[in-house]
Write a protein that holds these residues in place. Structure first.
Motif, PDB file in Angstrom:
ATOM      1  N   LYS A 168       0.828  -1.203   0.000  1.00 14.93           N
ATOM      2  CA  LYS A 168       0.000   0.000   0.000  1.00 14.93           C
ATOM      3  C   LYS A 168       0.864   1.256   0.000  1.00 14.93           C
ATOM      4  CE  LYS A 168      -4.080   1.791   2.391  1.00 14.93           C
ATOM      5  NZ  LYS A 168      -4.998   1.575   3.544  1.00 14.93           N
ATOM      6  N   ASP A 169       1.975   1.244   0.758  1.00 13.03           N
ATOM      7  CA  ASP A 169       2.897   2.382   0.776  1.00 13.03           C
ATOM      8  C   ASP A 169       3.526   2.581  -0.606  1.00 13.03           C
ATOM      9  OD1 ASP A 169       2.445   2.819   3.507  1.00 13.03           O
ATOM     10  OD2 ASP A 169       4.022   1.400   4.068  1.00 13.03           O
ATOM     11  N   TYR A 170       3.848   1.484  -1.259  1.00 12.89           N
ATOM     12  CA  TYR A 170       4.445   1.594  -2.599  1.00 12.89           C
ATOM     13  C   TYR A 170       3.459   2.253  -3.562  1.00 12.89           C
ATOM     14  CZ  TYR A 170       6.240   0.497  -7.203  1.00 12.89           C
ATOM     15  OH  TYR A 170       6.682   0.611  -8.513  1.00 12.89           O
ATOM     16  N   LYS A 171       2.219   1.845  -3.505  1.00 12.96           N
ATOM     17  CA  LYS A 171       1.225   2.412  -4.415  1.00 12.96           C
ATOM     18  C   LYS A 171       1.055   3.908  -4.187  1.00 12.96           C
ATOM     19  CE  LYS A 171      -1.564  -1.690  -5.311  1.00 12.96           C
ATOM     20  NZ  LYS A 171      -2.922  -2.304  -5.227  1.00 12.96           N
ATOM     21  N   SER A 172       1.200   4.321  -2.933  1.00 16.63           N
ATOM     22  CA  SER A 172       1.059   5.744  -2.619  1.00 16.63           C
ATOM     23  C   SER A 172       2.244   6.555  -3.126  1.00 16.63           C
ATOM     24  CB  SER A 172       0.914   5.936  -1.104  1.00 16.63           C
ATOM     25  OG  SER A 172      -0.225   5.264  -0.619  1.00 16.63           O
TER      26      SER A 172
ATOM     27  N   ALA B 149       9.779   0.904 -11.020  1.00 17.19           N
ATOM     28  CA  ALA B 149       8.725  -0.094 -11.244  1.00 17.19           C
ATOM     29  C   ALA B 149       9.163  -1.425 -10.643  1.00 17.19           C
ATOM     30  CB  ALA B 149       8.461  -0.234 -12.732  1.00 17.19           C
ATOM     31  N   LEU B 150       8.187  -2.169 -10.165  1.00 18.84           N
ATOM     32  CA  LEU B 150       8.485  -3.437  -9.497  1.00 18.84           C
ATOM     33  C   LEU B 150       8.427  -4.602 -10.474  1.00 18.84           C
ATOM     34  CD1 LEU B 150       6.426  -3.082  -6.185  1.00 18.84           C
ATOM     35  CD2 LEU B 150       8.865  -2.631  -6.526  1.00 18.84           C
ATOM     36  N   LEU B 151       9.339  -5.528 -10.278  1.00 18.43           N
ATOM     37  CA  LEU B 151       9.279  -6.802 -10.986  1.00 18.43           C
ATOM     38  C   LEU B 151       8.297  -7.727 -10.264  1.00 18.43           C
ATOM     39  CD1 LEU B 151      13.093  -7.408 -11.650  1.00 18.43           C
ATOM     40  CD2 LEU B 151      11.380  -6.436 -13.214  1.00 18.43           C
ATOM     41  N   PRO B 152       7.796  -8.765 -10.933  1.00 18.93           N
ATOM     42  CA  PRO B 152       6.859  -9.690 -10.272  1.00 18.93           C
ATOM     43  C   PRO B 152       7.395 -10.267  -8.965  1.00 18.93           C
ATOM     44  CG  PRO B 152       6.872 -10.077 -12.625  1.00 18.93           C
ATOM     45  CD  PRO B 152       7.958  -9.080 -12.354  1.00 18.93           C
ATOM     46  N   ASP B 153       8.690 -10.610  -8.918  1.00 20.23           N
ATOM     47  CA  ASP B 153       9.268 -11.143  -7.681  1.00 20.23           C
ATOM     48  C   ASP B 153       9.233 -10.101  -6.564  1.00 20.23           C
ATOM     49  OD1 ASP B 153       9.764 -13.577  -8.844  1.00 20.23           O
ATOM     50  OD2 ASP B 153      11.875 -13.157  -9.298  1.00 20.23           O
ATOM     51  N   GLN B 154       9.432  -8.837  -6.917  1.00 14.16           N
ATOM     52  CA  GLN B 154       9.379  -7.771  -5.919  1.00 14.16           C
ATOM     53  C   GLN B 154       7.957  -7.546  -5.427  1.00 14.16           C
ATOM     54  OE1 GLN B 154      11.452  -4.893  -8.496  1.00 14.16           O
ATOM     55  NE2 GLN B 154      12.889  -4.571  -6.787  1.00 14.16           N
TER      56      GLN B 154
ATOM     57  N   LEU C  50      -7.252  -8.228   4.020  1.00 10.65           N
ATOM     58  CA  LEU C  50      -6.109  -8.788   3.310  1.00 10.65           C
ATOM     59  C   LEU C  50      -6.232  -8.575   1.801  1.00 10.65           C
ATOM     60  CD1 LEU C  50      -5.640 -12.124   5.291  1.00 10.65           C
ATOM     61  CD2 LEU C  50      -3.977 -10.262   5.134  1.00 10.65           C
ATOM     62  N   MET C  51      -7.406  -8.769   1.258  1.00 18.09           N
ATOM     63  CA  MET C  51      -7.589  -8.592  -0.181  1.00 18.09           C
ATOM     64  C   MET C  51      -7.349  -7.140  -0.587  1.00 18.09           C
ATOM     65  SD  MET C  51     -10.713 -11.135  -1.368  1.00 18.09           S
ATOM     66  CE  MET C  51     -11.910 -10.560  -0.165  1.00 18.09           C
ATOM     67  N   GLN C  52      -7.754  -6.227   0.270  1.00 18.18           N
ATOM     68  CA  GLN C  52      -7.537  -4.817  -0.026  1.00 18.18           C
ATOM     69  C   GLN C  52      -6.052  -4.449   0.069  1.00 18.18           C
ATOM     70  OE1 GLN C  52      -9.699  -2.192   2.552  1.00 18.18           O
ATOM     71  NE2 GLN C  52      -9.048  -0.328   1.487  1.00 18.18           N
ATOM     72  N   GLU C  53      -5.379  -4.912   1.124  1.00 16.44           N
ATOM     73  CA  GLU C  53      -3.973  -4.589   1.330  1.00 16.44           C
ATOM     74  C   GLU C  53      -3.073  -5.244   0.281  1.00 16.44           C
ATOM     75  OE1 GLU C  53      -2.527  -2.605   3.531  1.00 16.44           O
ATOM     76  OE2 GLU C  53      -4.344  -2.047   4.634  1.00 16.44           O
ATOM     77  N   LEU C  54      -3.430  -6.448  -0.145  1.00 20.44           N
ATOM     78  CA  LEU C  54      -2.584  -7.200  -1.075  1.00 20.44           C
ATOM     79  C   LEU C  54      -3.019  -7.051  -2.529  1.00 20.44           C
ATOM     80  CD1 LEU C  54      -2.189 -10.516   0.982  1.00 20.44           C
ATOM     81  CD2 LEU C  54      -0.785  -8.441   1.052  1.00 20.44           C
ATOM     82  N   ASP C  55      -4.064  -6.262  -2.757  1.00 16.87           N
ATOM     83  CA  ASP C  55      -4.577  -6.050  -4.114  1.00 16.87           C
ATOM     84  C   ASP C  55      -4.952  -7.385  -4.763  1.00 16.87           C
ATOM     85  OD1 ASP C  55      -5.365  -4.620  -6.315  1.00 16.87           O
ATOM     86  OD2 ASP C  55      -3.356  -4.461  -7.188  1.00 16.87           O
TER      87      ASP C  55
END
Length: 261
Positions: free
Chosen positions: A78-82, A89-94, A118-123
């Motif tokens: 969530k912090d990253y999205k903000s 940009a993040l790779l899939p592993d990241q 959890l679904m909200q936090e983990l997208d």
């Protein structure tokens, strides 16, 4: 199991620290950050942040890599999205790693994690995807243990690995430990004073007990001596009475017998 995981973390941190010390250019150091944050078994990053080599990224066009490393140490998805506009940009592993770290952060505050949260936090869009992630990426990796409760739609956390402490958390912990140490020292001093008082009272009681016992012995001796003196006096009186009776018998005139009629 936990000891093995901690040992593995320490080994990986030592490995990346040695690699960073051997690098000098910012692009190489940025690539190392990418490798570390993508590693499937590394979940602690604060020690890497303190490496002098990585501080070389500050002020360069790769400074965002240092910010990303800081996010992996203390932040969540969530912090990253903000802040995604100012971060690489993040790779899939990241992305997977940041989701795992987000679960650990949530588990720090509560042991019952609702599926909706959890679904909200983990997208994550559905329960099946969420449960697959918790089982395959969290529980199988050993960073959490728990129970999936489909009826109540929640994840019951039984164990969760700890994350890096933020500077504020570390300062609060140091302050708490300092307060605890001060309280412990005060309590120890009070206990020592109580022990000293108890020792003093014990000595006083022993002294009083000794004095009492001595008095009892003196009283016993006095009573015994008085009994001896009393018995001697009684014997003397008894002997004197017998002499007097004998003398009285000698001086008392004897009556003559009357002749039979």
């Amino acid at each position: 199991m936990a000891m093995d995981a901690e040992r593995r973390q320490a080994e990986l941190i030592a490995q990346f620290s040695a690699q960073a010390a051997a690098l000098s250019s910012a692009p190489q150091l940025a690539a190392l950050v990418l490798e570390a944050t993508s590693h499937p078994a590394l979940f602690a990053f604060s020690e890497l942040l303190t490496l002098p080599a990585l501080s070389k990224l500050a002020g360069t066009q790769y400074a965002s890599s240092l910010d990303l490393l800081r996010l992996f140490a203390y932040g969540t998805l969530k912090d990253y999205k903000s802040n995604s506009g100012s971060l690489p940009a993040l790779l899939p592993d990241q992305v997977r790693k940041l989701k795992q770290l987000s679960v650990l952060t949530l588990a720090e505050s509560t042991k019952i994690l609702p599926y909706d949260q959890l679904m909200q936090e983990l997208d994550v869009s559905n329960v099946r995807e969420l449960e697959d992630f918790l089982i395959n990426e969290c529980m199988y990796s050993g960073i959490v243990r728990g129970k999936l409760d489909q009826l109540r739609r929640c994840f019951e956390v039984q164990f969760a690995a700890g994350r890096d402490l933020t500077p504020d958390q570390l300062n609060n912990m140091i302050e708490t430990l300092s307060d605890w140490l001060g309280t412990s020292d005060s309590l120890l001093h009070q206990i020592q004073e109580k022990i000293k008082w108890a020792d003093t009272m014990s000595e006083v009681n022993k002294k009083h007990q000794k004095e009492f016992e001595d008095r009892v012995e003196e009283a016993k001796k006095s009573i015994k001596q008085a009994d001896i003196d009393l018995r001697g006096h009684d014997d003397f009186l008894s002997e004197s009475g017998g002499i007097m009776d004998f003398e009285e018998d000698r001086v008392r005139p004897k009556r003559r017998r009357q002749p039979p009629a």
